[in-house]
Scaffold this active site. Structure first.
Site: not given
Lengths: 526, 526
Positions: A124-125, A127, A129-130, A257, A262, A443
């Site tokens: 599954p795709f 944006g 941005t993974s 994920e 989906v 982060y």
């Protein structure tokens, strides 16, 4: 989106002069990288799909929405981690065998049936941005792999103004969602750094957390319901707020994920567009006293919409980036606060009291405004650094307040020692951008002057960091998710029994294992 | 706890005179019920456990903690729903074959192994306050059934004052937990009506919601981690606040009601004991305007710790109960607010503004104080009503704000028509006691002057109510959970695919199906 970097090609930028000056000081002499490949020169394996396979998908989504062009395949070949970008610079790349652009929930259901029948893996795709390898074109044990692009599933499906709930199609991007809601006077308020490209379904599937999380919560706290297509059935979950009707199965899919199904629609809590915004920056002696201030704010509640603490190293570089190089040697850790919505004066006064108690000094609004202006631009800077031969990557974790300093030390040591073992100088920055009553995120951004092959070197460093996170009580991911890059560490976090639960759900919903093979759950031997 | 009623036998009370006056007016002539059986006269089936079975458990928990006495078996024969209490009044009853009182997590693990090996069902037992049949001594297809009493698993295992997190053993009761925390200056702040008896593990397993939920959230929002023993492995879940490491598996066990495993420890967010408490009652023209007020408060945030709205019928009876019978005919819907903790003046002013906008008038603190004083006593009143031959039961659901009135009407119609079909007059009260940004709970109390056999009659009425809840978009439970009484309706709420997920997890963790057979997931045919 730039095919081999972040975002709008028109926004590509040269490194700011201040950063250019700084880099050799921090990292020593930088080796200019080899020229990256041009898109038309990328060599891909032939598509494994037959005409018959393609026709089956075409019959569902339309001829124009099944794409086997090199251009499309490369653009769906991965996400936007630094390893992804490094792979995009190489002449030979792996890629999905085809891109199928589903337009409806029913399309998704039909495509999963076709893929199951034809033994094709499905990635599954959204944006794209993974940053954890969730979009690797992994076939697993299947005959081929299809990228199921969901961006045609776009739009505001329903808005319940009384209940403050909106239903959005899963492929709606962050900006599209906010524009659709704003036209009706509402805001979702989810602004991760991937905001401009990432999709509503992706936010849900990856347990995203946005910059306004102090005010509006993590994305998963906004989700009140989801619609999911799996290879063996569909789900409509989240019937009401406050239910005790068995375990909350919505939560089984938040963080899944794409390995169970989906997500095609997401129902979300929304709020009126805020009418006011107030900025205030603070300075602390050091990271520890700043973290103490953030802890007080989190445990009291009713504070800012955005609050983030940069450690000394990040504070120095942020100042450098905005041209205040003269302040480079200024000591201290900077905090940015932004207030939006109601009761700002009260919330600001309460926060000021707590931050002052922790030793903070208000430093006006300038630095907070600067942060807001550049808040989505970090990834552009990374592209420029990579072009200049500087390795740059980010990673994140979270833990309780009492363990925060211990975990930060452990990760920084692992990074520093890891790069040292590669004979590279590194510069490590850390910030806290998501706070909870019981703990906070950490982060990290690391720059390194790598001389060895960067993909392999980073793989070694990152593995050591992951080990350090687990050994020091952190979570393997705060908001980037598991993907394939963290899958080997998940068992250390949730245990063998936890992994068995995930496998059992997957076996039930996706018995042939076509969905995102190897993501979240590490592939089993044999 | 009284063996066949609620709570402390010393607290048994006669019906208040005002209620006694009211009942014939509301329900017509009441038929005095038959005399209830005395505990020594209850006839139970012989225990199906062999000496060898008992010895196996004794070897783990000690001889004194394996109990096959009639007294103990009857006391573990069910929960505290009205059907439970009606069954406790009968001469012949079903009961578990033995009570095993585990003292440690390791005891629980060992007991599950013994039960698996010996084909014995296990009913995890905490405070015994289930009102949905979760404690029925159901053997399923097994040779016998053991009640696994967890109240020896009691105590504060750890307190992290910096992070505001406490670890409590699952069998710790509400008052024990608060006393242990208060001694260290902390409060959990979870006060459901079952507070005095129910346990921390039970709150987690049933997705409980307490009276302070507006201030501190549902119990599940307080849970940061759990330890679970299953027949095939143990879990330690909830590594850090704010994780994106796959789906949040803690949530698989919140609401699992003992069908996947036995929760043995719970880690929880705690806060400093509040130093101040302020009461304010409000009156609204009607339920609808009161609900509008609560919606505004929920969507704004930063309001009271407790807020609850009684409809006109409940407001009238509440006034009657506290002796203000003269006000019985007063029109209107009463709201109780209680503020605890910080920033009370601000929160109260904000709430007052919103409630006034919705048409509310402040009516002083008296009614709110009265509510607090009697807030755990509702179940005592039910015992007195049952003794007087009045059927009394409660049920709850939740939905979005926009659907609230529709759902309330549907449930009330189903109740009224259901009892009318039994040729019984009924009196139905409703309140909202848990509010969320997107919706709220609805809690119904019904009194009826039943002449037919009450267990069968209520089964018919309740089935019609459950159908109405599902048809009108409500959840089958807001905080009572599923148990066996709601299991047949769960599939309507989460779908066949949702049920398959639950079955898959159960099959993985409890392959022989010994844990709480028939709870949550309706038994399959064949």
């Amino acid at each position: 989106m730039r095919w081999n970097g972040w975002g709008d090609p028109a926004k590509e930028q040269d490194l700011p002069r201040a950063v250019r000056t700084l880099l050799p000081l921090l990292l020593g002499r930088i080796r200019r990288p080899e020229e990256a490949v041009a898109l038309p020169d990328v060599v891909l394996p032939d598509s494994a799909l037959t005409d018959d396979d393609l026709d089956a998908f075409r019959a569902v989504v339309g001829v124009e929405h099944v794409d086997v062009s090199s251009d499309a395949r490369v653009r769906h070949a991965g996400g936007r981690s630094t390893p992804d970008l490094l792979r995009r610079r190489m002449p030979r790349q792996d890629a999905p065998d085809a891109i199928v652009r589903a337009g409806t929930h029913a399309d998704v259901v039909a495509c999963l049936t076709i893929a199951s029948e034809r033994d094709l893996a499905v990635i599954p795709f959204g944006g794209g941005t993974s940053v954890v390898g969730a979009l690797d074109p992994e076939r697993g044990r299947h005959r081929g792999v299809v990228s199921l692009d969901l961006r045609r599933l776009s739009g505001l499906i329903a808005l319940d103004e009384i209940s403050g709930e909106a239903v959005l199609a899963a492929g709606t991007s962050g900006p599209e969602a906010e524009a659709l809601l704003a036209a009706r006077g509402y805001e979702l308020g989810h602004y991760p750094q991937s905001f401009r490209y990432a999709t509503i379904g992706g936010f849900a599937a990856a347990r995203s957390s946005g910059q306004n999380s102090a005010g509006h919560g993590r994305f998963e706290t906004m989700v009140t319901g989801i619609r999911v297509a799996t290879p063996t059935g569909v789900l409509e979950l989240g019937r009401s707020p406050g239910s005790a009707a068995g375990p909350d199965l919505v939560r089984v899919f938040l963080g899944s994920e794409g390995i169970f199904g989906v997500i095609t629609e997401v129902r979300l809590r929304v709020h009126p567009v805020p009418q006011e915004r107030v900025f205030e920056a603070w300075t602390f002696r050091d990271f520890a006293s700043g973290a103490d201030g953030l802890r007080r704010v989190a445990q009291r509640g009713g504070g800012p919409t955005v609050i983030r603490l940069s450690d000394e190293a990040e504070t120095a570089v942020s100042l450098a980036q905005v041209g205040k190089i003269g302040k480079l040697l200024a000591k201290g850790a900077g905090v940015v606060t932004v207030y939006e919505g109601d009761d700002i004066a009260e919330r600001r006064a309460r926060t000021a009291e707590l931050l002052t108690q922790a030793g903070g000094r208000s430093s006006g609004q300038g630095a907070a405004e600067d942060w807001l202006e550049g808040r989505f631009d970090g990834p552009y800077l990374r592209d420029s650094l990579l072009d200049a031969g500087v390795f740059c990557e980010t990673l994140e974790t979270a833990t309780t307040w009492s363990n925060l300093q211990n975990l930060r030390d452990a990760v920084e040591s692992a990074l520093r020692e890891g790069f040292a073992a590669e004979r590279a100088k590194s510069y490590i920055m850390c910030h806290v951008s998501h706070i909870y009553p019981t703990g906070a995120s950490l982060y990290f951004t690391v720059l390194a002057g790598l001389r060895s092959e960067p993909l392999d070197a980073w793989h070694r460093v990152k593995s050591a960091v992951n080990d350090a996170i687990i050994a020091s009580g952190g979570t393997i991911s705060h908001h980037h998710a598991v993907g394939r890059d963290h899958a080997a560490w998940l068992e250390h976090e949730i245990g063998e029994t936890g992994i068995r639960i995930l496998r059992a759900i997957k076996r039930e919903l996706d018995p042939t294992g076509i969905l995102n093979p190897g993501a979240v759950i590490a592939e089993q031997d044999g």
